[in-house]
Design a protein around this motif. Structure first.
Motif, short mmCIF file in Angstrom:
data_model
loop_
_atom_site.label_atom_id
_atom_site.label_comp_id
_atom_site.label_asym_id
_atom_site.label_seq_id
_atom_site.Cartn_x
_atom_site.Cartn_y
_atom_site.Cartn_z
N ASP A 83 0.87 -1.16 0.00
CA ASP A 83 0.00 0.00 0.00
C ASP A 83 0.93 1.24 0.00
OD1 ASP A 83 -2.29 1.69 0.65
OD2 ASP A 83 -1.46 1.74 2.68
N ASP A 85 -0.16 4.89 1.33
CA ASP A 85 -0.37 5.84 2.44
C ASP A 85 -0.31 5.16 3.80
OD1 ASP A 85 -0.64 8.18 0.85
OD2 ASP A 85 -2.56 7.38 0.15
N GLU A 86 0.52 5.70 4.65
CA GLU A 86 0.80 5.16 6.00
C GLU A 86 1.47 3.79 5.92
OE1 GLU A 86 0.47 8.37 6.99
OE2 GLU A 86 -1.38 8.01 5.92
N THR A 87 1.98 3.46 4.72
CA THR A 87 2.78 2.24 4.56
C THR A 87 4.16 2.63 4.01
OG1 THR A 87 0.84 0.85 4.22
CG2 THR A 87 2.93 0.01 3.38
N ASP A 198 -1.42 -0.94 6.07
CA ASP A 198 -1.77 -0.46 7.42
C ASP A 198 -3.24 -0.70 7.72
OD1 ASP A 198 -2.08 1.83 5.38
OD2 ASP A 198 -3.27 2.53 7.08
N ASP A 202 -5.97 -4.09 3.02
CA ASP A 202 -4.76 -4.17 2.20
C ASP A 202 -4.32 -5.63 2.01
OD1 ASP A 202 -4.48 -1.41 1.95
OD2 ASP A 202 -3.32 -1.25 3.81
MG LIG Z 1 -2.76 2.92 3.81
#
Ligand SMILES: [Mg+2]
Length: 269
Positions: A83, A85-87, A198, A202
């Motif tokens: 992924d 975003d935030e990964t 995250d 996912d």
């Molecule tokens: Mg994410």
């Protein structure tokens, strides 16, 4: 396995501490409960430690593969799905903007943030991607960013030496955030060694159902618990995720903007 247990325990302990202290302390709607989440993600060295831990586990799996401890059988190219975003990219400054301006997430403000290309790098992500590529894995990104944001997304990643292209990056199909179709398409051409993200969606199609309630999400997770730290590597994100949908489903109010409505979910003695 020990590392994984510590990791999961840390997430659970933090979630409990954060939720009860922030949400419980607010006596009206003027306090945004996501403040504590953003503060933690931006200031706690423990957040960085958890990210490093996740990527170290991922690296160990690739090392085990390189040492012949696991094999892939289909003959298709081997790939790892990440992924974004935030990964790989840290968007906590966007969530910080929401907190400071007392706003909730919106597509328009999100797209404006993406265009700025100011997301920072998640600790450990670049090192892992380099190591996996040097070990012969194809890196594929499956993101719920919009197709229209491809230039900004690629350029933001490139700031950190991460190359994403139209070939290895799967944006939303027809504005559909469900990743299962994209995973199916990828499986036609690749053998997937590992998923990194995250959010539970996912990893497995069953978590794409945005109508799952809290108990169902947790019981479904039990079916996949042995995958975490193995085929599934999860990064911490206490700012947002599909877990919020299970709260909204019950009271149709967002945790980001109505702290009172969510007090019902907090366990006390
Ligand atoms: Mg994410």
């Amino acid at each position: 396995m020990k590392n994984l247990s510590i990791f999961l325990l840390s997430i659970i302990l933090y979630s409990c501490a954060s939720s009860s202290s922030t949400i419980g302390s607010s006596s009206d709607n003027s306090v945004n409960p996501s403040e504590s989440a953003v503060l933690w993600q931006q200031t706690a060295a423990e957040y960085n430690a958890l990210c490093y831990q996740s990527y170290q586990i991922a690296r160990k799996r690739v090392e085990d593969f390189n040492a012949g401890f696991s094999t892939m059988t289909s003959g298709k190219p081997k790939a790892i799905i990440l992924d974004i975003d935030e990964t790989v990219l840290n968007n906590s400054a966007y969530n910080g903007w929401l907190v400071l301006n007392n706003k909730k997430y919106g597509e328009e403000s999100w797209e404006a943030w993406v265009k700025k290309e100011e997301a920072t790098l998640i600790p450990g992500a670049k090192e892992f991607i380099d190591f996996a590529m040097n070990s012969g894995f194809t890196i594929l990104f499956v993101t719920n960013r919009s197709k229209a944001s491809y230039k900004s997304t690629f350029s933001n990643l490139l700031k950190y030496g991460i190359e994403a292209t139209i070939e290895n990056c799967y944006f939303k199909y027809d504005n559909d955030s469900d990743k299962s179709t994209r995973r199916e398409d990828i499986k036609n051409n690749y053998e997937i060694f590992m998923f990194i993200g995250d959010n539970l969606a996912d990893f497995e199609d069953v978590f794409e159902d945005k109508g799952l309630d809290i108990a169902t999400r947790k019981s479904l997770l039990e079916q996949f618990k042995n995958e975490f730290g193995n085929r599934f590597i999860i990064l911490p994100n206490v700012m947002y995720g599909d877990w919020e949908n299970s709260l909204k489903k019950r009271n149709s109010k967002s945790i980001m903007n109505d702290s009172k409505g969510n007090l019902q979910y907090i366990k006390s003695y």
